[in-house]
Scaffold this motif. Structure first.
Motif, PDB file in Angstrom:
ATOM      1  N   ASP A  13     -16.424  -2.361   6.079  1.00 16.76           N
ATOM      2  CA  ASP A  13     -15.552  -1.868   7.148  1.00 16.76           C
ATOM      3  C   ASP A  13     -14.798  -0.622   6.695  1.00 16.76           C
ATOM      4  O   ASP A  13     -14.683   0.362   7.436  1.00 16.76           O
ATOM      5  N   GLU A  17     -15.173   3.245   8.188  1.00 15.93           N
ATOM      6  CA  GLU A  17     -14.010   3.985   8.692  1.00 15.93           C
ATOM      7  C   GLU A  17     -13.858   5.324   7.975  1.00 15.93           C
ATOM      8  O   GLU A  17     -13.612   6.359   8.618  1.00 15.93           O
ATOM      9  N   ARG A  21     -14.083   9.291   9.299  1.00 21.49           N
ATOM     10  CA  ARG A  21     -12.860  10.082   9.197  1.00 21.49           C
ATOM     11  C   ARG A  21     -12.999  11.266   8.243  1.00 21.49           C
ATOM     12  O   ARG A  21     -12.547  12.377   8.530  1.00 21.49           O
TER      13      ARG A  21
END
Length: 224
Positions: A13, A17, A21
């Motif tokens: 996870d 992310e 980003r």
């Protein structure tokens, strides 16, 4: 107490992310460990390198993509037409930003990883529409006199442009004047229905069964 499976999912996870980003080129195992709140050694204990971690992230995301695509296809009353395939695909990609970046081979997200051998590119090819369009023609769900490879090429080529209409992409790019995803998918669906549906009634159930079987195979296929 956190077990190994929960820890692994938390690492994946965090990596997902950070990929969205900051991108692959700036991603570090230390950043992943800090995001999860683990010592870096524990991350390396599960994933020996950044590439191994990104491989695992993309495999998991493509499995999620296949599952979401299947769910949307099952829910479509016209599921089984090529238009429904595109509608379901667009809905799945909109829900899964990382999957959309994978399918579009987004250089900002994946950077140098795209040039590495054994990356997700080979598996992504199986998510294209060429094989399915051919199968749909054989099943009588798509006109036999249409060049199936050309249709698949056009649809796959439109995916990066469609991605730019997703809300988070529109906001990030500052292009509020772009048509909405719904408008683009709706217009293309109408064109596909008019252009590809056989003169006689199309066998939509056969088309739906073919795609669901293909997606199920992709979810169960081991990584290479």
């Amino acid at each position: 107490m956190v077990d190994d499976q929960e820890r692994e999912q938390a690492i994946l996870d965090a990596a997902a992310e950070l990929l969205l980003r900051a991108g692959y080129n700036k991603l570090t195992m230390g950043d992943v460990a800090e995001t999860v709140g683990l010592h870096r050694g524990l991350v390396y204990l599960r994933f020996a390198s950044k590439d191994e971690l990104v491989d695992a992230v993309t495999r998991r995301e493509l499995d999620r993509y296949a599952e979401s695509w299947s769910e949307h296809l099952r829910a479509d009353p016209r599921g089984g037409s090529v238009a429904s395939v595109y509608r379901a695909m667009a809905a799945a990609l909109r829900e899964l930003p990382l999957a959309a970046a994978i399918v579009a081979r987004d250089v900002d997200v994946f950077g140098k990883y795209l040039r590495k051998s054994g990356n997700f590119a080979v598996r992504v090819e199986h998510f294209g529409t060429r094989e399915f369009v051919r199968m749909m023609q054989e099943a009588g769900a798509v006109r036999a006199d249409i060049d199936g490879d050309a249709v698949a090429f056009v649809l796959d080529s439109l995916t990066p442009a469609l991605r730019e209409t997703f809300p988070h992409r529109r906001e990030a790019a500052g292009h509020p004047d772009l048509p909405t995803t719904e408008a683009v998918v709706g217009a293309l669906s109408q064109l596909l229905e008019l252009g590809l549906t056989p003169p006689a009634s199309a066998d939509l159930e056969a088309g739906k069964a073919l795609l669901l079987e293909m997606l199920s195979t992709l979810r169960s296929r081991p990584s290479t």
